[in-house]
Design a protein around this motif. Structure first.
Motif, PDB file in Angstrom:
ATOM      1  N   ASP A 166      75.788  63.603  -6.407  1.00 40.27           N
ATOM      2  CA  ASP A 166      74.937  62.805  -7.302  1.00 40.27           C
ATOM      3  C   ASP A 166      73.534  62.646  -6.724  1.00 40.27           C
ATOM      4  N   SER A 214      89.944  62.795 -10.402  1.00 39.68           N
ATOM      5  CA  SER A 214      89.148  63.813  -9.727  1.00 39.68           C
ATOM      6  C   SER A 214      89.663  64.041  -8.312  1.00 39.68           C
ATOM      7  N   GLN A 249      81.215  63.117  -3.870  1.00 39.08           N
ATOM      8  CA  GLN A 249      80.639  62.868  -5.186  1.00 39.08           C
ATOM      9  C   GLN A 249      79.297  62.163  -5.070  1.00 39.08           C
TER      10      GLN A 249
END
Length: 110
Positions: free
Chosen positions: A13, A2, A9
């Motif tokens: 999340d 990624s 991230q």
């Protein structure tokens, strides 16, 4: 692999988790409905968590049984009791810690 940085991230999340928590809490709030009868039991309103009248049941013959002032008193008493009950349910939900604190995710390498 990624291309998203671990801190980004983690933020994505956390935002997704927050959206889910908000939706769950909204569903729980929307499920609150109080139905408390009038003193005679002939009138039963339904009040939601925001204090809105969503339904009103009048037992058969209620309108004929009471004069206008008595009927108004029955309706208002039932609405007051139902509103207080809906408020109690809402406060109980909000006091139950609907937002438990979780440890934030710690990003990886900088």
């Amino acid at each position: 692999m990624s291309d998203i940085h671990p801190d980004v991230q983690a933020a994505l999340d956390a935002a997704r988790d927050l959206r889910h928590r908000i939706a769950e809490l909204r569903d729980r709030i929307n499920a609150i409905h109080a139905r408390r009868p009038s003193p005679s039991g002939a009138v039963v309103p339904e009040i939601d968590a925001m204090g809105r009248l969503t339904d009103l049941y009048l037992a058969p013959g209620t309108v004929d049984r009471f004069d206008s002032d008595q009927l108004a008193a029955e309706i208002m008493a039932a609405i007051r009791e139902s509103t207080a009950d809906a408020g109690r349910q809402y406060r109980q939900l909000m006091d139950s810690d609907p937002w438990p604190v979780t440890e934030p995710a710690v990003g990886g390498a900088a």
